[in-house]
Structures are given as C-alpha cells and as structure tokens.
Motif scaffolding. Structure first.
Motif, short mmCIF file in Angstrom:
data_model
loop_
_atom_site.label_atom_id
_atom_site.label_comp_id
_atom_site.label_asym_id
_atom_site.label_seq_id
_atom_site.Cartn_x
_atom_site.Cartn_y
_atom_site.Cartn_z
N ALA A 233 38.09 32.51 -17.21
CA ALA A 233 38.06 32.57 -18.68
C ALA A 233 37.50 31.28 -19.28
N LEU A 234 37.62 30.17 -18.56
CA LEU A 234 37.06 28.90 -19.04
C LEU A 234 35.57 28.81 -18.76
N LEU A 235 35.15 29.30 -17.59
CA LEU A 235 33.73 29.27 -17.24
C LEU A 235 32.93 30.31 -18.00
N PHE A 236 33.57 31.41 -18.33
CA PHE A 236 32.92 32.50 -19.05
C PHE A 236 33.71 32.76 -20.33
N PRO A 237 33.48 31.96 -21.38
CA PRO A 237 34.29 32.06 -22.60
C PRO A 237 34.30 33.45 -23.22
N VAL A 238 33.22 34.18 -23.08
CA VAL A 238 33.18 35.54 -23.62
C VAL A 238 34.28 36.39 -22.97
N ALA A 239 34.49 36.18 -21.67
CA ALA A 239 35.55 36.90 -20.96
C ALA A 239 36.92 36.48 -21.48
N GLY A 240 37.13 35.18 -21.64
CA GLY A 240 38.41 34.68 -22.13
C GLY A 240 38.74 35.19 -23.51
N ILE A 241 37.74 35.16 -24.39
CA ILE A 241 37.96 35.63 -25.76
C ILE A 241 38.22 37.13 -25.78
N SER A 242 37.46 37.89 -24.99
CA SER A 242 37.67 39.35 -24.98
C SER A 242 39.05 39.71 -24.44
N VAL A 243 39.53 38.95 -23.47
CA VAL A 243 40.87 39.18 -22.92
C VAL A 243 41.93 38.93 -23.98
N LEU A 244 41.82 37.82 -24.70
CA LEU A 244 42.81 37.51 -25.74
C LEU A 244 42.79 38.54 -26.87
N ILE A 245 41.61 38.97 -27.26
CA ILE A 245 41.50 40.00 -28.30
C ILE A 245 42.11 41.32 -27.82
N ALA A 246 41.81 41.70 -26.59
CA ALA A 246 42.34 42.96 -26.05
C ALA A 246 43.86 42.93 -25.94
N GLU A 247 44.41 41.82 -25.44
CA GLU A 247 45.87 41.73 -25.32
C GLU A 247 46.53 41.72 -26.69
N THR A 248 45.93 41.02 -27.65
CA THR A 248 46.48 41.01 -29.00
C THR A 248 46.47 42.44 -29.58
N ALA A 249 45.38 43.16 -29.35
CA ALA A 249 45.29 44.54 -29.84
C ALA A 249 46.36 45.42 -29.20
N VAL A 250 46.59 45.24 -27.90
CA VAL A 250 47.63 46.03 -27.22
C VAL A 250 49.00 45.77 -27.86
N PHE A 251 49.32 44.49 -28.06
CA PHE A 251 50.62 44.16 -28.64
C PHE A 251 50.73 44.67 -30.07
N LYS A 252 49.66 44.56 -30.84
CA LYS A 252 49.69 45.02 -32.23
C LYS A 252 49.77 46.56 -32.30
N LEU A 253 48.97 47.24 -31.50
CA LEU A 253 48.94 48.70 -31.57
C LEU A 253 50.20 49.35 -31.00
N THR A 254 50.84 48.70 -30.04
CA THR A 254 52.08 49.26 -29.50
C THR A 254 53.30 48.84 -30.29
N HIS A 255 53.14 47.86 -31.17
CA HIS A 255 54.25 47.38 -32.00
C HIS A 255 53.71 47.14 -33.41
N GLN A 256 53.53 48.24 -34.13
CA GLN A 256 52.84 48.19 -35.42
C GLN A 256 53.61 47.43 -36.49
N THR A 257 54.88 47.21 -36.30
CA THR A 257 55.65 46.45 -37.29
C THR A 257 55.47 44.94 -37.13
N VAL A 258 54.87 44.52 -36.01
CA VAL A 258 54.63 43.09 -35.77
C VAL A 258 53.28 42.73 -36.38
N ALA A 259 53.25 41.65 -37.14
CA ALA A 259 52.01 41.20 -37.78
C ALA A 259 50.96 40.79 -36.74
#
Length: 158
Positions: free
Chosen positions: A20-46
């Motif tokens: 994720a450090l050598l390929f920042p696009v990968a690191g950023i996409s991982v963080l966005i995807a995990e954030t989306a999972v947490f948000k979409l599975t827990h819609q009451t969480v900001a």
C-alpha cells in the motif's frame, strides 16, 4: 572499510504491509473500500466515523504486522562481493523469497482480521453490529483490491 550498497529490498513477510505504501493507488482504494463496507453495513454510523475507524484499525494492524514480520524469515540473501577497499555487501531476494511472499499474504490477511476485530471491539464509541463479520468482509475485499491493484500497477504502470 566495507561499504554496504542497497536498493529497496523488502523482506518477504513485509510485502503485504509495504504494498500500500509502494502503490498508493492500492492503499487509497483499500481504505475507501473498507470505509464503504463499514458505512454500508452500518448506515447509522457517520462516514467520518467509519473512515476514522478504518484508518485506526489499519494503522494498528500495519504496525503490529511489521513487528511480527521482523521475526519471520525474510527470504533475503547477503553476500560479499569484491575485495579489500572495494568489498561490498549485496542483499538480494533469495531462492525462497517469492514462496515466502506468497505465504505472507494469507498470513497477513488472517492477522489483519484478528487485529482489526480487536480494535473494533475496543472502540466502543462507534457501534458496530457483528464486528467480526464486518471486519472479515472488509478485509476480504481489501486484500482482493490490494493484490489486484498492486499487480496492475507493478505490471502495467510502474
């Protein structure tokens, strides 16, 4: 005097944490995807709370992963080349580096789930139902993305 010359040489078990450090696009996409999972599975969480949780659990997981990987085989070989004043230590991936790197990803995946699950359980300010399932799903998605995006970046862009 013996000099040491080095390229960026990564121990095999550290590859999942450095990708994720050598390929920042990968690191950023991982963080966005995990954030989306947490948000979409827990819609009451900001969104910002989901992002904070994901950043925190990944930071803890990465630090612990680096520490653990320091005690595992690195797959590197060092040899002395030249002689006298011109002697230089060279480190390079050994014969088993690739095998160890392939083993490192499933090990890191399991460790990430366990460590991040513990972080989610400790952060009681952000209510997450079924935290193990959510963390496991988020990590499954993130490792698929990390491997895929890193491969594409290394093979076709870098």
């Amino acid at each position: 005097m013996i000099s040491t010359i080095a390229n960026v040489i990564i121990p095999a078990f550290s590859v999942p944490y450095t990708a994720a450090l050598l390929f920042p696009v990968a690191g950023i996409s991982v963080l966005i995807a995990e954030t989306a999972v947490f948000k979409l599975t827990h819609q009451t969480v900001a969104w910002w709370k989901s992002a904070f949780l994901v950043l925190g659990m990944n930071a803890v997981s990465t630090v612990i992963g680096f520490i653990i990987s320091a005690f595992l085989p690195d797959g590197l070989e060092s040899r002395l080349t030249g002689s006298g004043e011109h002697a230089v230590w060279i480190s390079q991936p050994g014969d088993n580096w690739t095998t160890l790197m392939y083993i490192a990803f499933p090990v890191a995946y399991v460790l990430s789930i366990l460590i991040e699950y513990a972080v989610v359980r400790m952060m009681k300010q952000i209510p997450i139902d079924r935290p193990f399932r959510t963390v496991a799903f988020a990590n499954t998605l993130s490792y698929i993305l990390l491997i895929t995006v890193s491969y594409i970046w290394a093979e076709y862009i870098w």
